[in-house]
Each structure stands twice: as structure tokens, then as C-alpha cells.
Design a protein around this motif. Structure first.
Motif, mmCIF file in Angstrom:
data_model
loop_
_atom_site.group_PDB
_atom_site.id
_atom_site.type_symbol
_atom_site.label_atom_id
_atom_site.label_comp_id
_atom_site.label_asym_id
_atom_site.label_seq_id
_atom_site.Cartn_x
_atom_site.Cartn_y
_atom_site.Cartn_z
ATOM 1 N N ASP A 186 0.833 -1.209 0.000
ATOM 2 C CA ASP A 186 0.000 0.000 0.000
ATOM 3 C C ASP A 186 0.866 1.256 0.000
ATOM 4 N N PHE A 187 1.529 1.490 -1.124
ATOM 5 C CA PHE A 187 2.351 2.688 -1.305
ATOM 6 C C PHE A 187 1.517 3.888 -1.726
ATOM 7 N N MET A 219 3.199 -6.543 -2.460
ATOM 8 C CA MET A 219 2.165 -5.759 -3.125
ATOM 9 C C MET A 219 0.924 -5.710 -2.247
ATOM 10 N N GLY A 220 0.451 -4.514 -1.963
ATOM 11 C CA GLY A 220 -0.790 -4.361 -1.218
ATOM 12 C C GLY A 220 -1.984 -4.359 -2.152
ATOM 13 N N ASN A 221 -3.168 -4.415 -1.579
ATOM 14 C CA ASN A 221 -4.364 -4.371 -2.420
ATOM 15 C C ASN A 221 -4.460 -3.058 -3.185
ATOM 16 N N HIS A 222 -3.883 -1.985 -2.654
ATOM 17 C CA HIS A 222 -3.923 -0.708 -3.372
ATOM 18 C C HIS A 222 -2.982 -0.706 -4.575
ATOM 19 N N GLU A 223 -1.933 -1.494 -4.561
ATOM 20 C CA GLU A 223 -1.120 -1.630 -5.767
ATOM 21 C C GLU A 223 -1.902 -2.358 -6.858
ATOM 22 N N LEU A 224 -2.601 -3.423 -6.463
ATOM 23 C CA LEU A 224 -3.425 -4.145 -7.428
ATOM 24 C C LEU A 224 -4.525 -3.236 -7.984
ATOM 25 N N LEU A 225 -5.116 -2.432 -7.120
ATOM 26 C CA LEU A 225 -6.157 -1.504 -7.549
ATOM 27 C C LEU A 225 -5.598 -0.419 -8.466
ATOM 28 N N PHE A 226 -4.433 0.112 -8.119
ATOM 29 C CA PHE A 226 -3.764 1.150 -8.909
ATOM 30 C C PHE A 226 -3.407 0.633 -10.297
ATOM 31 N N LEU A 227 -2.799 -0.555 -10.343
ATOM 32 C CA LEU A 227 -2.460 -1.149 -11.632
ATOM 33 C C LEU A 227 -3.718 -1.454 -12.447
#
Length: 409
Positions: A186-187, A219-227
Motif C-alpha cells: 500500500d504505497f 504488493m498491497g491491495n492498493h497496488e493491485l487496484l492502482f495497476l
């Protein structure tokens, strides 16, 4: 006198507003993970039962929870001189596309965050690609192990927390020798400079490798969401509650348009190869406090390969399903928490789960009070009969960005 009075943490710089943090939501509600049966009692033969000596493993509402009331200075790293604490100001203003915060859903729903393997990006334009390899020869003994909780774009606070622990110097460069650092994901999102955070972590990964240590990330869920927002945008996906899109969910969860505009090929390549989970010194490192990892494989390699393959080849609906699964939370809280943590540990190894994702004030229940005071987060939160350690200090809700040396006890 509270532990915070005795051992005050560093005064964090303010890189922008810290709105009250909603839990991650999909377009139709918040996603919690149902706890295992409340009547669970530890018994010989299962991990949590063994840790509890065959006795009731849920002797308190949070499974024997306690704070690690840590003194922020850490042995082995000198503290900066008074007045030398660097203050970094992010250049990007907070772009709150959603206005006022949305209330979290009252009732638990069905499911929920994410990752895959760290390494040098595969594109030509990565400025750090030539520095990712470990030095040749005998590397010598490994250094201490640190974990970093959710950052969510708060670059200034990350600089301050890493410098406070002696991991970077006043100019923001690696200063920890052979130390090992793991970011728990979650960056991006909610805070003002998610791309700046990613750039810093990539830079530190290169510098740490050159010094004989390493800096790695999940990888956080926000990285998956961002990508997903970058790759699929407004393309409809089939949610369990109807039609949605990655971009809509990303905006709903604090996505910042200026981060998306600054996303480049080397960021995408690096993020897409982060691992979902890792095992270090007996600590099972995860982003999310969920048992959804079990749905991707029975070993760490299987889980990481499955997520990597999904991100490389599958379509929007498969990405969305992975995001939905990994956004589940609270598996280790409550009466069934020790059993859930024990199931992960018995499958993947280790003696304690260390995770981010769910802010500590939500785990303790403090986020539900209306006092308006800054949440009480003196350090990592140990719970589930001491089988789990929470590291999301709630930086987005005026808590703390936690950087802690393991083990924490």
C-alpha cells in the motif's frame, strides 16, 4: 503518564490533510472476513492449539491482544541529533476526488488485497536496474530485519520514520548497511505522493543491494487496484454485487489522479513483480489480514506464482476477483482469530504473522469513538494470542507510519 508521554514519537511532518480513513470498500460495501467459529478451542495437533497449550485460545475479546509500546529509538542505529530531523515537503497537493469521507458500511459483507515478486524491472528505462544484484563474494552475516507498515502516499512521513530508525541518512539515501527491510504494501492512494513513495522504495532497493543488505516489498491491495485502474480504467467488471470498474473503485478508495498521470513503465514492471507473501526469520509477512492467500496455493511460491500469472495473463474480471479476495480483512481479530492465524502459519511456515492493511485503530475499536483525538498508536499491535502483529499505524487518520525491527517482543 502514558507510554507516549514517556517515549514520545517523532513529530511527523504534514505533507497534506489526513482525512479520517474509511476501510477499503468496493462500490457496494465494506469487505470483512467472517471469523472462524466462535466456539473454537485450542487443541493439540493444530498450531494455535499448541501455542495455547490446549486451553481456550480466546481468553480476551482480541485473543490476548497488547500493544508493543515501543521506544522509538532502536538499538544498533544511532539517533539523529536534536534538531537534525529532516523535514521533507511533498510537492503534490492532496487531490481528494471524492470530497467528504464516506461512512463505512455497518454490516460485514463477503470478501477482499494483493501482490507478487520483487526484482529488477524488465524495462530499459529503470534507472536502478544496474544496481539490483547482490555484491559478489562472501556477503557475511545478515543485518537486522525491519518491516514498514502502510504508507499510502505520505512520503514526508516515510522519510521521517526511516530516518528516525537510522535506515536512511538526512538526504534520503540508504544508511543501514546489511540491514533487511520489508515494506508490507500500500504505497499509493489517499496521500499526496504515491509515485514519490514508489520511487524512494525502488531507489532504496538498489542502494541496499549495493551495500550488502536489501529493501524489498509486498504488493498491497492498493497496488493491485492502482495497476487495475491504469490497465482497465472504466472497463466494466463483474462484481459480486453488480457491475463496477477498477477506476471507480480506485477513486472510491482515495486514488490520486496525479499519481496515475506520473505512472511510468518501470513503475508498472516493478509493481507487477512484487510478491504476495514472504517468510523472514520465522515471520510470515503478508499485506492483508485475511486467509484468502490459502485460495491461491499451499506454499509461498505457489501463491506468488499464481498472483504473478494472474497479473501477467488474465483479464479484468480475474484481476477484480483477486482484488476482492485480497481486500478482505479482520481474519485474526476476535474469538476465531488465533485459529485463522494458525492455519496460515501451519500452511506457509513461521511462528507469527506480520501484516498491514487494517489500521490498528480499527483493530482496537478506537476508530469508532467520536473524541476527535489523534488515535493512540504507540507501536505495533500484537494480538490473536500473540500469533499476529499489525503494522498499519493509520497514518492516513493521524496515527503513525510504523517502522519496526523484528522480532517486536
Amino acid at each position: 503518564m502514558t507510554p507516549e508521554d514517556r517515549f514520545p514519537g517523532p513529530e511527523l511532518p504534514h505533507s497534506g490533510p489526513h482525512p479520517h480513513q474509511d476501510l477499503d470498500v468496493l462500490p457496494y460495501g465494506s469487505y470483512y472476513e467472517p471469523n472462524p467459529p466462535q466456539e473454537y478451542r485450542g487443541s493439540p495437533g493444530d498450531y494455535a492449539g499448541e501455542q495455547a497449550g490446549g486451553q481456550d485460545a480466546t481468553y480476551s475479546g482480541y485473543g490476548g491482544a497488547r500493544f508493543l509500546e515501543q521506544h522509538w529509538p532502536v538499538a544498533g542505529h544511532p539517533m539523529p541529533e536534536p534538531g537534525s530531523q529532516p523535514v521533507f515537503h511533498a510537492s503534490q497537493p492532496l487531490d481528494d476526488a471524492l470530497g467528504a469521507p464516506r461512512p463505512a458500511a455497518e454490516t460485514p459483507a463477503a470478501e477482499d488485497p494483493p501482490t507478487i515478486e520483487l526484482g529488477p524491472p524488465i524495462t530499459e528505462d529503470n534507472p536502478y536496474a544496474g544496481y539490483q544484484q547482490q555484491p559478489a563474494g562472501d556477503p557475511g552475516p545478515v543485518g537486522p530485519l525491519y518491516v514498514v507498515g502502510d504508507v499510502h502516499g505520505y512520503l514526508d512521513e516515510l522519510f521521517a520514520a526511516l530516518h528516525q530508525q537510522g535506515l536512511i541518512d538526512a538526504d534520503g539515501h540508504w544508511a543501514a548497511g546489511r540491514s533487511r527491510v520489508w515494506f508490507l504494501g500500500d504505497f499509493t492512494d489517499r496521500g499526496p505522493d504515491g509515485i514519490g513513495v514508489i520511487d524512494l522504495v525502488m531507489q532504496l532497493a538498489a542502494e541496499a543491494a549495493a551495500a550488502g543488505g536489501y529493501c524489498r516489498a509486498l504488493m498491497g491491495n492498493h497496488e493491485l487496484l492502482f495497476l487495475g485502474a491504469h490497465r482497465y480504467g472504466d472497463e466494466p467488471v463483474q462484481s459480486t454485487a453488480g457491475t463496477a470498474s477498477f477506476r471507480a473503485a480506485w477513486l472510491l478508495n482515495g486514488g490520486q489522479q496525479h499519481d496515475l498521470e506520473r505512472l511510468q513503465g518501470h513503475h508498472i514492471s516493478w509493481l507487477s513483480r512484487l510478491p504476495a507473501m514472504a517468510l523472514e526469520d520465522g515471520h510470515l509477512l503478508l499485506h492483508s489480514d485475511t486467509t484468502a492467500y490459502l485460495e491461491f496455493g499451499n506454499s509461498i511460491d505457489e501463491v506468488n506464482d499464481a498472483v504473478h500469472d494472474l497479473l501477467a495473463d488474465e483479464g479484468a474480471d480475474e484481476w477484480w476477483d483477486a482484488f476482492r479476495r485480497f481486500t478482505k480483512r479482520f481474519a485474526f481479530r476476535g474469538a476465531g482469530g488465533p485459529m485463522a492465524a494458525g492455519e496460515l502459519l501451519s500452511t506457509y511456515g513461521g511462528h507469527r504473522v506480520v501484516h498491514g492493511h487494517s489500521p490498528i485503530p480499527y483493530l482496537t475499536g478506537e476508530a469508532n469513538n467520536d473524541s476527535g483525538e489523534r488515535p493512540y498508536v504507540p507501536g505495533p499491535y500484537i494480538y490473536a494470542d500473540e500469533l499476529a502483529v499489525a503494522m498499519d499505524g493509520g497514518v492516513t487518520m493521524e496515527g503513525r507510519l510504523l517502522v519496526s525491527r523484528l522480532p517486536v517482543d
